[in-house]
Scaffold this motif. Structure first.
Motif, PDB file in Angstrom:
ATOM      1  N   ARG A  40     -11.363   5.620  -5.419  1.00 43.17           N
ATOM      2  CA  ARG A  40     -10.111   6.134  -4.876  1.00 43.17           C
ATOM      3  C   ARG A  40     -10.374   6.609  -3.451  1.00 43.17           C
ATOM      4  N   LYS A  94     -12.985  -0.631  -4.322  1.00 47.02           N
ATOM      5  CA  LYS A  94     -12.681  -1.873  -5.020  1.00 47.02           C
ATOM      6  C   LYS A  94     -13.088  -3.101  -4.210  1.00 47.02           C
ATOM      7  N   ASP A 140      -3.356   4.013  -2.187  1.00 50.97           N
ATOM      8  CA  ASP A 140      -3.419   2.966  -3.206  1.00 50.97           C
ATOM      9  C   ASP A 140      -3.063   1.655  -2.518  1.00 50.97           C
ATOM     10  N   GLU A 181      -4.066  10.321  -0.376  1.00 49.91           N
ATOM     11  CA  GLU A 181      -4.768   9.272  -1.120  1.00 49.91           C
ATOM     12  C   GLU A 181      -4.044   7.951  -0.918  1.00 49.91           C
ATOM     13  N   GLY A 212       0.825  -1.197   0.000  1.00 49.38           N
ATOM     14  CA  GLY A 212       0.000   0.000   0.000  1.00 49.38           C
ATOM     15  C   GLY A 212       0.860   1.247   0.000  1.00 49.38           C
ATOM     16  N   THR A 239      -2.805  -1.393  -3.468  1.00 47.57           N
ATOM     17  CA  THR A 239      -2.092  -2.434  -4.205  1.00 47.57           C
ATOM     18  C   THR A 239      -0.683  -2.023  -4.616  1.00 47.57           C
ATOM     19  N   ALA A 240      -0.314  -0.781  -4.381  1.00 49.48           N
ATOM     20  CA  ALA A 240       1.015  -0.279  -4.791  1.00 49.48           C
ATOM     21  C   ALA A 240       2.049  -0.546  -3.711  1.00 49.48           C
TER      22      ALA A 240
END
Length: 332
Positions: free
Chosen positions: A303, A254, A323, A321, A30, A325-326
């Motif tokens: 998002r 998601k 993410d 913000e 993340g 999956t990053a």
């Protein structure tokens, strides 16, 4: 009398420790990316709702004043714009949701009184209209959500900790009491919505952090008990769970739910991801901003964002913000 201004008395060492990233945070999946700072004054315990892929945030407490200003965030432009002032008295710990293309904000605390007034926001006309007062007891620290174009306000604090649940019908401008949470009175809980279910967890009551976890199913009009959010069983699934607390930001994207920051043993930067298909939580990369409580979480176009909050003495105006999956990147 319970006073929001005290937030929580935290040991200095606990605050300092939680303000820096956990030594293992970079090994978790993340990444947090800093976005445009909130353009109004720094604050905590703001109300919010999302309409047409824009996030509306306002009211709250700046450490001195309860506020009335409202702002909209355009994700595509990464830009804030001020909108019409909220017409009720300035307040913190109000509840907000969006239903049928309109925003709704009500209840809360004005520094002296627990409130029950309730207002509708029209984003096209940029106007507020007073609607039927909340039908439950005047309160603050409730959770609020929308399912199938109906709004809900549940739990909170009216001088006592609560577990009741009220539905608002925008068409008839009426409130109806629905099934209460089966157990677990609480205030300052967190909620996120996935499909037609609202997931309510965390919160505090009688000086104890709540560990039970429920989903409200709009189709069945009932609460469904899920696995606890702390290591309170003999099973192995919860051996790593350590995030029972309150005043955390929440959002969903998601198909998964997220809890970030809040007050656990002290101010926290921890982030946890919930998978409704397995009813399990997984720890993610820590929140990259300062540890805080009473931040606001929201989702636009799948998002997820966290903005505002307080360190007990310092309100914040930064926004981040996430993410999930990053890989962690310290340079963004």
């Amino acid at each position: 009398m319970r006073n929001f201004k005290s937030y929580s008395l935290l040991l200095i060492a606990s605050v300092l420790a939680s303000c820096s990233k956990d030594s293992t945070s970079t090994s978790k999946l993340g990444n947090w990316i800093k976005r445009s700072e909130f353009e109004g004054v720094a604050r905590s315990a703001a109300a919010s709702f999302v309409i047409d892929n824009k996030a509306y945030i306002g009211t709250g407490y700046d450490g001195t004043n309860r506020l009335q200003d409202f702002w909209v965030y355009d994700v595509s432009l990464n830009q804030w714009t001020q909108k019409a002032l909220f017409p009720g008295v300035g307040r913190n710990n109000a509840s907000g949701f969006a239903a049928a293309g309109k925003g709704y904000v009500g209840i809360g605390y004005d520094g002296l009184n627990k409130l029950s007034d309730f207002y509708q926001y029209d984003p096209t006309a940029n106007t507020w209209t007073r609607k039927a007062d909340f039908a439950g007891s005047a309160r603050y620290g409730a959770v609020s959500f929308a399912l199938k174009d109906q709004g809900y306000i549940a739990t909170g604090y009216d001088g006592n900790w609560l577990k009741d649940n009220w539905m608002y019908d925008p068409t008839s401008n009426t409130w109806t009491q629905e099934q209460s949470i089966n157990t677990g009175k609480r205030t300052d809980a967190s909620v996120f919505v996935i499909a037609n279910r609202a997931y309510v967890c965390m919160g505090t009551a009688n000086g104890t952090n709540v560990t039970d976890f429920y989903a409200y199913d709009a189709d069945q009009a009932q609460w469904i008990q899920l696995r606890p959010i702390a290591n309170v069983s003999d099973q192995s699934y919860d051996d790593a769970y350590n995030f029972a607390g309150y005043a955390a930001a929440a959002f969903a994207m998601k198909g998964k739910g997220y809890i970030a920051t809040g007050i656990k043993s002290g101010l926290s930067t921890a982030v946890w991801e919930y998978d409704p298909t397995t009813d399990l939580w997984n720890q993610k990369t820590d929140f990259e901003g300062a540890a805080r409580s009473y931040a606001t979480g929201f989702t636009v176009n799948d998002r997820g964002f966290v903005v505002l909050g307080t360190s007990s003495s310092q309100p914040f105006d930064d926004m981040w913000e996430f993410d999930p999956t990053a890989q962690y990147n310290p340079n963004d």
